[in-house]
Design a protein around this motif. Structure first.
Motif, PDB file in Angstrom:
ATOM      1  N   LEU A 223     -73.573 -42.252   5.349  1.00 40.98           N
ATOM      2  CA  LEU A 223     -74.267 -42.509   4.089  1.00 40.98           C
ATOM      3  C   LEU A 223     -74.787 -43.944   4.028  1.00 40.98           C
ATOM      4  CD1 LEU A 223     -71.877 -40.644   1.615  1.00 40.98           C
ATOM      5  CD2 LEU A 223     -74.214 -39.990   2.196  1.00 40.98           C
ATOM      6  N   GLY A 224     -73.994 -44.892   4.526  1.00 36.45           N
ATOM      7  CA  GLY A 224     -74.430 -46.285   4.537  1.00 36.45           C
ATOM      8  C   GLY A 224     -75.638 -46.502   5.432  1.00 36.45           C
ATOM      9  N   CYS A 225     -75.631 -45.900   6.626  1.00 39.73           N
ATOM     10  CA  CYS A 225     -76.767 -46.020   7.548  1.00 39.73           C
ATOM     11  C   CYS A 225     -78.023 -45.384   6.956  1.00 39.73           C
ATOM     12  CB  CYS A 225     -76.425 -45.367   8.887  1.00 39.73           C
ATOM     13  SG  CYS A 225     -75.176 -46.241   9.856  1.00 39.73           S
ATOM     14  N   ASN A 226     -77.861 -44.234   6.327  1.00 41.94           N
ATOM     15  CA  ASN A 226     -79.011 -43.570   5.698  1.00 41.94           C
ATOM     16  C   ASN A 226     -79.604 -44.430   4.594  1.00 41.94           C
ATOM     17  OD1 ASN A 226     -79.098 -41.276   7.272  1.00 41.94           O
ATOM     18  ND2 ASN A 226     -77.708 -40.126   5.961  1.00 41.94           N
ATOM     19  N   LEU A 227     -78.739 -45.076   3.825  1.00 41.34           N
ATOM     20  CA  LEU A 227     -79.213 -45.927   2.733  1.00 41.34           C
ATOM     21  C   LEU A 227     -80.040 -47.098   3.267  1.00 41.34           C
ATOM     22  CD1 LEU A 227     -79.096 -46.432  -0.334  1.00 41.34           C
ATOM     23  CD2 LEU A 227     -77.047 -47.811   0.059  1.00 41.34           C
ATOM     24  N   VAL A 228     -79.568 -47.733   4.331  1.00 44.22           N
ATOM     25  CA  VAL A 228     -80.298 -48.854   4.935  1.00 44.22           C
ATOM     26  C   VAL A 228     -81.641 -48.385   5.490  1.00 44.22           C
ATOM     27  CG1 VAL A 228     -80.265 -50.546   6.801  1.00 44.22           C
ATOM     28  CG2 VAL A 228     -78.198 -50.144   5.457  1.00 44.22           C
ATOM     29  N   CYS A 229     -81.644 -47.239   6.167  1.00 41.12           N
ATOM     30  CA  CYS A 229     -82.883 -46.716   6.756  1.00 41.12           C
ATOM     31  C   CYS A 229     -83.889 -46.307   5.683  1.00 41.12           C
ATOM     32  CB  CYS A 229     -82.564 -45.535   7.663  1.00 41.12           C
ATOM     33  SG  CYS A 229     -81.664 -45.985   9.166  1.00 41.12           S
ATOM     34  N   HIS A 230     -83.418 -45.751   4.580  1.00 44.42           N
ATOM     35  CA  HIS A 230     -84.325 -45.393   3.478  1.00 44.42           C
ATOM     36  C   HIS A 230     -85.010 -46.637   2.928  1.00 44.42           C
ATOM     37  CE1 HIS A 230     -84.133 -41.112   2.621  1.00 44.42           C
ATOM     38  NE2 HIS A 230     -82.871 -41.126   2.988  1.00 44.42           N
ATOM     39  N   PHE A 231     -84.286 -47.730   2.856  1.00 46.12           N
ATOM     40  CA  PHE A 231     -84.879 -48.986   2.403  1.00 46.12           C
ATOM     41  C   PHE A 231     -85.947 -49.452   3.392  1.00 46.12           C
ATOM     42  CE2 PHE A 231     -84.801 -53.688   2.072  1.00 46.12           C
ATOM     43  CZ  PHE A 231     -85.219 -53.799   0.747  1.00 46.12           C
ATOM     44  N   GLY A 232     -85.689 -49.259   4.697  1.00 50.14           N
ATOM     45  CA  GLY A 232     -86.671 -49.614   5.711  1.00 50.14           C
ATOM     46  C   GLY A 232     -87.939 -48.788   5.605  1.00 50.14           C
ATOM     47  N   VAL A 233     -87.796 -47.485   5.344  1.00 46.88           N
ATOM     48  CA  VAL A 233     -88.965 -46.617   5.157  1.00 46.88           C
ATOM     49  C   VAL A 233     -89.784 -47.081   3.953  1.00 46.88           C
ATOM     50  CG1 VAL A 233     -89.722 -44.266   4.638  1.00 46.88           C
ATOM     51  CG2 VAL A 233     -87.830 -44.641   6.214  1.00 46.88           C
ATOM     52  N   PHE A 234     -89.106 -47.429   2.884  1.00 52.46           N
ATOM     53  CA  PHE A 234     -89.782 -47.889   1.666  1.00 52.46           C
ATOM     54  C   PHE A 234     -90.619 -49.141   1.943  1.00 52.46           C
ATOM     55  CE2 PHE A 234     -89.778 -50.348  -2.317  1.00 52.46           C
ATOM     56  CZ  PHE A 234     -90.369 -49.429  -3.162  1.00 52.46           C
ATOM     57  N   LEU A 235     -90.068 -50.089   2.705  1.00 49.01           N
ATOM     58  CA  LEU A 235     -90.802 -51.313   3.028  1.00 49.01           C
ATOM     59  C   LEU A 235     -92.004 -51.023   3.920  1.00 49.01           C
ATOM     60  CD1 LEU A 235     -87.956 -53.925   3.699  1.00 49.01           C
ATOM     61  CD2 LEU A 235     -89.450 -53.765   1.699  1.00 49.01           C
ATOM     62  N   LEU A 236     -91.788 -50.202   4.959  1.00 51.98           N
ATOM     63  CA  LEU A 236     -92.878 -49.897   5.881  1.00 51.98           C
ATOM     64  C   LEU A 236     -94.006 -49.135   5.202  1.00 51.98           C
ATOM     65  CD1 LEU A 236     -90.927 -48.909   9.133  1.00 51.98           C
ATOM     66  CD2 LEU A 236     -92.377 -50.902   8.802  1.00 51.98           C
TER      67      LEU A 236
END
Length: 293
Positions: A223-236
């Motif tokens: 869940l923590g990794c998914n949360l970080v990656c979702h933030f990365g998608v939002f920025l990109l």
């Protein structure tokens, strides 16, 4: 011989014509319609609640003997997850290798950015979407754990039903809308699933378990990794001018937040009940000591 084995694995997991020419469509892919996924999820919820109600009505309190079935299921899921992880890793590497020339030419994409953010106009076809499809189908095999839990007379929680149902629906959306981030999400999930189900098989055959909540900790990491990656998608999405399937991504993000909140509630409730049981055991032991003295 080692090189031949690697080449054979690479061919069967990333270069086979069925994988390279895969296309997600209602006519070519089983279970690829909205009616199917809605009917499947509804049937799962109804069957689980019906079985739980029947066992409650006949006042069955003792667990039903399942024999080696849960262990076999865990072993199968660990192997399937490992195959999907290897397959999508090799397929992603092949896709990056074949399209790198285009990225160098445009200077807008790196391999890591592609893992998080598909270019606009991406269609659900090719290697990585084949393994995304296999991953979607494997979600249905996870549902058996719900029925194992019911037959063992464990409490049927809303979190369990909601979590399994939403994970199937999200996997469907990944394919239906060619959603960004799915490659990295599948890599993370299948890696941890292979570890978790391998651990469950390990304990199911009677081998010693860990001295800490191993499965719960793995779920927290995921869940923590998914949360970080979702933030990365939002920025990109804003830095690159758009990622494909962002509508489905937004819906998935809301569902992921809901799962996270339910998981935290379930985890805290479980931890609280464990502490209460420990305190009761300590109080009982103190009373016994007082009686002895």
């Amino acid at each position: 011989m080692g090189l031949t084995l690697v080449q054979s694995i690479t061919y069967w997991l990333s270069e086979h014509p069925s994988i390279v020419n895969f296309r997600w469509s209602p006519t070519q892919s089983w279970g690829s319609t909205w009616s199917f996924v809605i009917t499947a999820i509804s049937s799962y919820v109804v069957l689980a609640n019906t079985l739980n109600l029947v066992l409650a009505l006949i006042k069955r309190r003792r667990p039903l003997p399942l024999g080696p079935i849960p262990a076999i299921h865990s072993l199968a899921m660990a192997l399937i997850s490992a195959v999907i992880f290897t397959g999508i890793l090799l397929s992603a590497a092949a896709e990056i290798r074949e399209t790198r020339w285009f990225w160098r030419r445009t200077r807008t994409t790196t391999p890591f950015q592609w893992l998080l953010c598909f270019p606009l106009g991406t269609r659900p076809s090719g290697r990585v979407f084949f393994w995304s499809y296999i991953f979607y189908l494997s979600r249905f095999l996870h549902l058996f754990r719900t029925f194992f839990a019911i037959l063992r007379r464990r409490k049927l929680t809303f979190f369990r039903l909601f979590n399994h149902s939403i994970l199937i629906f999200m996997s469907f959306l990944w394919l239906e809308f060619s959603q960004s981030f799915q490659v990295l999400a599948i890599l993370l999930t299948t890696f941890l699933y292979s570890v978790v189900y391998g651990y469950r098989f390990w304990t199911a055959i009677g081998l010693p378990s860990a001295c800490f909540p191993f499965v719960v900790n793995c779920q927290v990491v995921l869940l923590g990794c998914n949360l970080v990656c979702h933030f990365g998608v939002f920025l990109l999405h804003f830095l690159r001018g758009g990622c494909n399937g962002m509508g489905a991504w937004g819906f998935n993000s809301v569902l992921n937040v809901a799962i996270l909140l339910l998981f935290l509630k379930f985890y805290l409730t479980r931890k609280k009940s464990t502490l209460e049981v420990a305190r009761e055991d300590d109080a009982s032991s103190m009373m016994l000591k007082d009686k002895d003295t």
